[in-house]
Design an enzyme around this catalytic site. Structure first.
Site, short mmCIF file in Angstrom:
data_model
loop_
_atom_site.label_atom_id
_atom_site.label_comp_id
_atom_site.label_asym_id
_atom_site.label_seq_id
_atom_site.Cartn_x
_atom_site.Cartn_y
_atom_site.Cartn_z
N CYS A 81 0.81 -1.23 0.00
CA CYS A 81 0.00 0.00 0.00
C CYS A 81 0.84 1.28 0.00
O CYS A 81 0.54 2.22 -0.73
CB CYS A 81 -0.98 0.00 1.17
SG CYS A 81 -0.23 0.00 2.82
N HIS A 129 -2.18 0.99 7.10
CA HIS A 129 -2.65 0.85 5.72
C HIS A 129 -3.01 2.24 5.20
O HIS A 129 -3.57 3.05 5.94
CB HIS A 129 -3.86 -0.08 5.65
CG HIS A 129 -4.30 -0.33 4.23
ND1 HIS A 129 -3.57 -1.12 3.37
CD2 HIS A 129 -5.36 0.12 3.53
CE1 HIS A 129 -4.18 -1.16 2.19
NE2 HIS A 129 -5.27 -0.40 2.26
N HIS A 141 -6.35 1.94 -3.39
CA HIS A 141 -5.29 1.41 -2.54
C HIS A 141 -4.85 0.05 -3.05
O HIS A 141 -5.46 -0.51 -3.97
CB HIS A 141 -5.76 1.31 -1.08
CG HIS A 141 -6.94 0.40 -0.89
ND1 HIS A 141 -6.91 -0.68 -0.06
CD2 HIS A 141 -8.20 0.42 -1.42
CE1 HIS A 141 -8.09 -1.29 -0.08
NE2 HIS A 141 -8.89 -0.64 -0.89
#
Length: 169
Positions: A81, A129, A141
């Site tokens: 990510c 994240h 993402h």
């Protein structure tokens, strides 16, 4: 019947990082020629958005869609990510972001969720994240279960694990 199928498909797509099975769904790019089913899955609001930031983010998405998630990965054979955000901001905006979420969580200015604009970073799971806000409640993402994808902030998992947003542009 079609409505039930669309609801099931939409639910599966929005499941994103909630598991780490490594199974990838078939991804589609965002194009002007999307059929009704793809529009329902991705949301009509995404297709009709004409901002410069959205167009730049869409170009990145179309290049990377379907790329699998790989912890520590930085390329087309797998990307995590934070590396995906680094690549996204370099390509779309000519901006250098730090490599890790632990560094990215301090970039720019912290903003409230209700102030989100396209290009803002959104963080989840105690800032472990990160994604980029696309507009209309959606963010792009690299998900551990879906690879590079677009998800909804209002989906239960993302709403529950949301940590912060940062304006970097």
């Amino acid at each position: 019947m079609l409505k039930k199928i669309l609801i099931i498909v939409s639910a599966l797509i929005l499941a994103a990082c909630s598991n780490t099975s490594g199974t990838l769904r078939k991804h589609t790019s965002i194009t002007e020629q999307q059929d009704d089913m793809q529009l329902t899955i991705l949301g009509n609001d995404l297709k009709t958005n004409n901002s410069v930031a959205y167009k730049q983010l869409t170009q990145v998405y179309n290049k990377w869609v379907g790329t699998r998630y790989r912890m520590g990965g930085t390329g087309r054979n797998g990307i995590d990510c934070s590396a995906f955000m680094q690549e996204t901001f370099a390509t779309a905006f000519g901006m250098d972001l730090p490599r890790s979420t632990s560094e990215q969580k301090y970039v720019g200015k912290r903003i409230q969720k209700n102030e989100l604009k396209q290009g803002d970073l959104v963080f989840f799971r105690k800032n472990r994240h990160v994604g980029v806000y696309m507009g209309n409640g959606r963010f792009m993402h690299s998900s551990s279960s879906q690879g590079v994808t677009i998800s909804s902030l209002s989906e239960d998992y993302w709403a529950r694990t949301y940590t912060q947003s940062r304006r970097v542009l």
